[in-house]
Design a protein around this motif. Structure first.
Motif, short mmCIF file in Angstrom:
data_model
loop_
_atom_site.label_atom_id
_atom_site.label_comp_id
_atom_site.label_asym_id
_atom_site.label_seq_id
_atom_site.Cartn_x
_atom_site.Cartn_y
_atom_site.Cartn_z
N TRP A 181 0.84 -1.20 0.00
CA TRP A 181 0.00 0.00 0.00
C TRP A 181 0.88 1.25 0.00
CZ3 TRP A 181 -5.40 0.38 2.36
CH2 TRP A 181 -6.16 -0.73 1.97
N ARG A 182 1.99 1.20 0.74
CA ARG A 182 2.90 2.35 0.75
C ARG A 182 3.59 2.51 -0.60
NH1 ARG A 182 4.68 0.14 5.63
NH2 ARG A 182 6.64 -0.42 4.65
N GLY A 183 3.92 1.38 -1.22
CA GLY A 183 4.52 1.42 -2.53
C GLY A 183 6.02 1.64 -2.54
N GLU A 184 6.60 2.11 -1.45
CA GLU A 184 8.03 2.37 -1.41
C GLU A 184 8.78 1.13 -0.93
OE1 GLU A 184 10.31 4.77 -2.15
OE2 GLU A 184 8.67 5.67 -3.26
N PRO A 185 9.76 0.65 -1.69
CA PRO A 185 10.55 -0.50 -1.22
C PRO A 185 11.22 -0.19 0.11
CG PRO A 185 10.95 -0.10 -3.55
CD PRO A 185 10.16 1.07 -3.05
N SER A 186 11.04 -1.07 1.08
CA SER A 186 11.65 -0.89 2.39
C SER A 186 11.72 -2.24 3.07
CB SER A 186 10.83 0.09 3.24
OG SER A 186 9.52 -0.42 3.46
N GLY A 187 12.39 -2.27 4.21
CA GLY A 187 12.49 -3.51 4.97
C GLY A 187 13.78 -4.25 4.67
N THR A 188 13.82 -5.52 5.08
CA THR A 188 15.02 -6.34 4.96
C THR A 188 14.80 -7.49 3.99
OG1 THR A 188 15.71 -5.83 7.22
CG2 THR A 188 16.67 -7.79 6.21
N LEU A 189 15.77 -7.74 3.13
CA LEU A 189 15.77 -8.89 2.23
C LEU A 189 16.91 -9.82 2.61
CD1 LEU A 189 15.21 -7.26 -1.29
CD2 LEU A 189 13.55 -8.56 0.05
N ARG A 190 16.61 -11.09 2.78
CA ARG A 190 17.64 -12.10 3.06
C ARG A 190 17.78 -12.99 1.83
NH1 ARG A 190 17.33 -15.91 6.72
NH2 ARG A 190 19.54 -15.77 7.30
N LEU A 191 19.00 -13.08 1.30
CA LEU A 191 19.27 -13.83 0.08
C LEU A 191 20.28 -14.93 0.35
CD1 LEU A 191 19.80 -10.87 -2.43
CD2 LEU A 191 17.65 -12.01 -1.85
N ALA A 232 20.19 3.04 -4.65
CA ALA A 232 18.90 3.49 -5.19
C ALA A 232 17.77 3.31 -4.19
CB ALA A 232 18.58 2.71 -6.47
N TYR A 233 17.89 2.36 -3.25
CA TYR A 233 16.82 2.07 -2.30
C TYR A 233 17.38 2.08 -0.88
CZ TYR A 233 14.46 0.59 -6.55
OH TYR A 233 13.90 0.56 -7.82
N PRO A 234 17.62 3.25 -0.33
CA PRO A 234 18.26 3.35 1.00
C PRO A 234 17.42 2.79 2.13
CG PRO A 234 17.50 5.51 0.24
CD PRO A 234 17.38 4.57 -0.93
N ALA A 235 16.11 2.59 1.93
CA ALA A 235 15.26 2.05 2.98
C ALA A 235 15.24 0.52 2.99
CB ALA A 235 13.83 2.57 2.83
N VAL A 236 15.97 -0.11 2.06
CA VAL A 236 16.03 -1.56 1.98
C VAL A 236 17.38 -2.04 2.52
CG1 VAL A 236 15.94 -3.60 0.49
CG2 VAL A 236 14.49 -1.61 -0.01
N SER A 237 17.33 -2.97 3.45
CA SER A 237 18.54 -3.62 3.96
C SER A 237 18.63 -5.01 3.35
CB SER A 237 18.52 -3.73 5.49
OG SER A 237 18.44 -2.46 6.08
N VAL A 238 19.84 -5.44 2.99
CA VAL A 238 20.03 -6.73 2.33
C VAL A 238 21.07 -7.54 3.09
CG1 VAL A 238 20.72 -7.92 0.21
CG2 VAL A 238 19.45 -5.76 0.08
N PHE A 248 14.79 -17.24 4.26
CA PHE A 248 15.29 -16.43 3.16
C PHE A 248 14.13 -15.94 2.30
CE2 PHE A 248 19.15 -18.95 4.06
CZ PHE A 248 20.06 -17.90 4.18
N ASP A 249 14.27 -14.73 1.78
CA ASP A 249 13.26 -14.19 0.88
C ASP A 249 13.44 -14.69 -0.54
OD1 ASP A 249 11.81 -12.16 2.64
OD2 ASP A 249 13.90 -11.59 2.92
N ALA A 250 14.69 -14.93 -0.95
CA ALA A 250 14.98 -15.37 -2.31
C ALA A 250 16.35 -16.01 -2.35
CB ALA A 250 14.92 -14.18 -3.28
N GLY A 251 16.62 -16.70 -3.44
CA GLY A 251 17.93 -17.32 -3.63
C GLY A 251 18.38 -17.14 -5.07
N ILE A 252 19.66 -17.38 -5.31
CA ILE A 252 20.21 -17.35 -6.66
C ILE A 252 20.98 -18.65 -6.86
CG2 ILE A 252 21.82 -16.21 -8.25
CD1 ILE A 252 21.24 -13.59 -6.81
N ARG A 253 20.59 -19.41 -7.86
CA ARG A 253 21.22 -20.67 -8.20
C ARG A 253 21.15 -20.87 -9.71
NH1 ARG A 253 22.68 -20.35 -3.67
NH2 ARG A 253 22.78 -21.93 -2.03
#
Length: 300
Positions: free
Chosen positions: A88-98, A119-125, A141-146
């Protein structure tokens, strides 16, 4: 239920899932000592021991396991509700674990992740580099790369790199003393540099296509390791044949420092894909997907 009790239950779930006060404390923003104190208070109120602690580890007791199974669906529902609010806010924010492996970190994340963070200072990775395939849901984890052929079918997969090819190479000096293999089975007579998989502990099989079918060769040699750079150094020194990604030895092949063999038996395979569970996607994850999505341009 009071707010403090809900917070303690969520904290317990983090400890039980990560099996570490340190990792759980970092995840929920508490100090390990404060988290340990909160867990002792929760156990006292419930009259049950939920966590078995030693000097080196922490794990849920049978009662804790049962509580964790009960809490899981409720906490997932809360997480989905918070994710919906973020939409609803639309702005990327929060933490992503990869979770990813060394090649994915080097070829996909290193070129693009720094720009994403700017580009997205409100997102922590948080990125965990590990050869072992992780259950995204179970490990948080939110996502993975394989590589694409390693991604489970029930996941959403987005291509973030080109198709790849693994080739067999050796130095001119090596081939001066050894006949070049003509078919994959000839590798059994050669010294081969092998890579040990961290997760399962076995050796990475050398895979080929011969006569329209897949062929696996488990070749022996002097050296086995789980570091690609070290294995490459052994191959470039002439101590054996290597089974290496073509993109990693392109410069060596162009200069003649390495020679490729068994070319006709080495087909391409799907390159790196970012994957995640088929559920509501947060703005932060959506932004990362679009940042990493492969457009067909040559990667470095």
């Amino acid at each position: 239920m009071r707010r403090g009790e809900l917070d303690d239950l969520a904290a317990f779930a983090a400890v039980a899932r990560t099996r570490s006060f340190t990792r759980a404390a970092a995840e929920i923003g508490l100090s390990p000592s404060a988290l340990s104190h909160a867990m002792r208070g929760l156990e006292t109120r419930l009259g049950l021991r939920l966590l078995a602690r030693t000097t080196r580890s922490v794990a849920p007791t049978p009662a804790g396991e049962r509580l964790l199974r009960s809490l899981g669906p409720a906490l997932d529902e809360v997480a989905r509700g918070l994710a919906a609010l973020a939409d609803w806010r639309g702005e990327p924010s929060g933490t992503l674990r990869l979770t990813t492996f060394a090649f994915g970190a080097r070829t996909v994340l290193e070129p693009s992740l720094p720009g994403f963070l700017l580009a997205y200072p409100a997102v922590s990775v948080e990125v965990v580099v590990d050869d072992r395939l992780a259950d995204l849901v179970a490990t948080g984890f939110d996502a993975g790369i394989r590589f694409g052929d390693s991604v489970e079918r029930d996941m959403v997969a987005v291509r973030v790199g080109p198709d790849l090819r693994t080739v067999v190479v050796g130095t001119p000096a090596y081939f001066a003393g050894h006949a070049r293999p003509a078919v994959p089975s000839d590798l059994e007579a050669h010294r081969c540099v092998n890579y040990r998989l961290v997760g399962g502990g076995g050796l990475l099989p050398w895979e080929f296509t011969q006569g329209g079918r897949e062929v696996r060769v488990r070749a022996g040699g002097q050296f086995v390791g789980n570091d690609g750079a070290l294995a490459g150094a052994v191959v470039r020194a002439g101590a054996g044949l290597g089974y290496m990604l073509e993109c990693d030895v392109a410069a060596d092949l162009a200069s003649g420092d390495l020679v490729q063999v068994l070319d006709d038996y080495c087909p391409p395979f799907p390159g790196c894909h970012l994957y995640y569970p088929n559920r509501q996607v947060t703005p932060a994850l959506r932004a990362l997907v679009e940042t990493l999505r492969w457009t067909g341009e040559t990667s470095t």
